[in-house]
Scaffold this active site. Structure first.
Site: not given
Length: 361
Positions: A353-355
């Protein structure tokens, strides 16, 4: 009333955004192992929607080699200090009247600026959202000096915003603003009617505990919460505090929140000696240590239309991985749950999700 609203991530998307990794202090061994996982994720998403991939002169060739040749993958030349698209790419909102899509450019300061930021130079990251909108034709809405990262917020698409006090009330974000003032700004920019403030996030999360690692909407009034039954694990108290808030909250429509527990890996994911030898840290950058516990969580997944990309950690956590897959398949029977070995991503400090950052339809 705000003219915009932030669609839920589980709603239909037109595209995703990723940044091909290269920063030596985040991605070990020349970022080669990480680039292969990023490419797997990009190629998988491209089977379901368009993907914008930001590349530099250094990563262009690797991207061309590793990524599928398809019109759905669009390489864009936009410089960045690192590859956390969730936090530096625009947060996209939709005009309630016209349906047009706009990108919000928040102020970015490397997760804490001079107070407790993770690296010294973040100028390219701070400019990324505006540059992306200019290059791709989306209208950009500037949030001015308001510091926020995309990973610190979730929306149900119906007026409810999730965040954590640990992050948005940290001294490295907006120390001159009260909780009430931050709450008001979230609602103003995102079309929110109610903000649910969870107290904490994932243990040792270097983003000051982003919400996208601890809790996520899977449909209106329904969330998954990172959990452990091990009372001796430092995560237990953090998750228990969040559960208490959720069980005593209603959303913007007055509905009670249904909580599904999604257990964290049984065995903590930690930095090894081999991992440490692959990094090259620059002056002023937060460094890693052997044995450092990483903020591994299965909640850090990504919706891409009819699929979900779910982190897997392998090794001693093969049973944990299988359990997470089973839970998510049960919760989202209408979607294909695709396992992604995210070990190389978590070594950078975040996860799937962070990338990624979605652009709604």
């Amino acid at each position: 009333m705000c003219r915009f609203f932030m669609p839920a991530e589980f709603s239909q998307q037109r595209a995703a955004i990723l940044i091909f990794p290269e920063r030596p202090g985040s991605w070990g061994y020349g970022a080669v192992p990480a680039q292969k996982v990023f490419a797997q994720i990009i190629n998988t998403i491209a089977e379901h929607e368009d993907v914008y991939v930001a590349v530099s002169e250094n990563t262009l060739r690797a991207a061309q080699v590793l990524l599928h040749k398809t019109d759905r993958i669009k390489l864009v030349r936009i410089p960045a200090n690192d590859a956390w698209a969730r936090d530096i790419a625009p947060t996209f909102v939709k005009d309630k009247s016209t349906g047009s899509i706009h990108g919000i450019s928040w102020k970015f300061n490397a997760w804490g600026g001079e107070f407790d930021g993770l690296y010294s130079h973040w100028e390219l990251d701070d400019a990324f959202a505006d540059n992306f909108c200019k290059q791709t034709g989306f209208e950009c809405v500037s949030a001015g000096s308001f510091v926020l990262e995309g990973g610190s917020i979730h929306s149900d698409g119906e007026g409810t915003i999730l965040t954590t006090e640990a992050c948005l009330l940290s001294q490295g974000r907006n120390p001159s603003l009260s909780k009430e003032e931050i709450d008001s700004r979230l609602c103003a920019y995102l079309g929110g009617e109610k903000v649910i403030w969870l107290p904490r996030g994932i243990y040792n999360d270097e983003t000051n505990e982003h919400v996208d690692n601890i809790c996520a909407f899977i449909r209106p009034a329904e969330v998954v919460l990172a959990w452990t039954d091990n009372v001796n694990d430092p995560q237990y108290e953090l998750s228990a505090a969040c559960l208490k808030v959720l069980e005593n909250s209603t959303d913007a429509k007055g509905r009670r929140i249904k909580v599904h527990k999604l257990p964290i890996p049984d065995v903590p994911v930690c930095v090894t000696r081999n991992d440490l030898e692959g990094y090259i840290f620059e002056e002023g950058e937060d460094v890693r240590e052997i044995g450092e516990r990483l903020a591994a969580s299965y909640v850090n997944f990504f919706f891409a239309n009819d699929i979900v990309l779910l982190p897997q950690f392998g090794g001693e956590n093969s049973e944990s991985d299988a359990r997470a897959m089973s839970i998510m398949k049960g919760l989202l029977p209408d979607r294909e749950i695709i396992p992604i070995n995210a070990a190389e991503i978590i070594k950078g400090g975040g996860n799937i999700h962070c990338i990624t950052q979605q652009i709604p339809l």
